[in-house]
Design a protein around this motif. Sequence first.
Motif, short mmCIF file in Angstrom:
data_model
loop_
_atom_site.label_atom_id
_atom_site.label_comp_id
_atom_site.label_asym_id
_atom_site.label_seq_id
_atom_site.Cartn_x
_atom_site.Cartn_y
_atom_site.Cartn_z
N VAL A 14 -13.13 -48.40 -12.96
CA VAL A 14 -14.60 -48.30 -12.74
C VAL A 14 -14.49 -48.25 -11.17
CG1 VAL A 14 -16.69 -49.42 -12.70
CG2 VAL A 14 -15.43 -49.35 -14.69
N LYS A 87 -18.03 -44.56 -13.89
CA LYS A 87 -18.54 -45.55 -14.69
C LYS A 87 -17.86 -45.29 -16.27
CE LYS A 87 -23.09 -45.27 -12.82
NZ LYS A 87 -24.33 -44.86 -12.79
N SER A 125 -12.74 -50.34 -17.72
CA SER A 125 -13.54 -51.51 -16.78
C SER A 125 -12.65 -52.67 -16.88
CB SER A 125 -14.87 -51.54 -17.73
OG SER A 125 -14.48 -52.06 -19.08
#
Length: 125
Positions: A14, A87, A125
Amino acid sequence: EVQLKESGGGLVQVGGSLRLSCAPSGFTLDDHTIGWFRQAPGKERGVVSCISSRDGRIYYADSVKGRFSISRDNVKNTVYLQMSSLKPEDTAVYSCALETTGWGSPIDPEEYDYWGQGTQVTVSS
């Protein structure tokens, strides 16, 4: 034979960056559009960005504005998609496509005549 060769996908954390490349070959059209699309599992394919060869007109999906940048190198005949501030929701298979009639409906995948094989982008993430 028209071919679109993509490269540059991969795994990134991320906030990281990747640059995708699309090198079309086998055609000589002065007026065409190259588009980048993406498809995540269970979702429909949607436009990310596209660029016109005739006047450099550019489109970005709202979800990538300010983070992604499309450009073309006419000497190398390559279109790039620079992706920054990635993202988890950017995770998808990214494909480039060629529309041979110019800037028609560049956000509609049905308007495109040729497609690359796709490259996986995974944002962890």
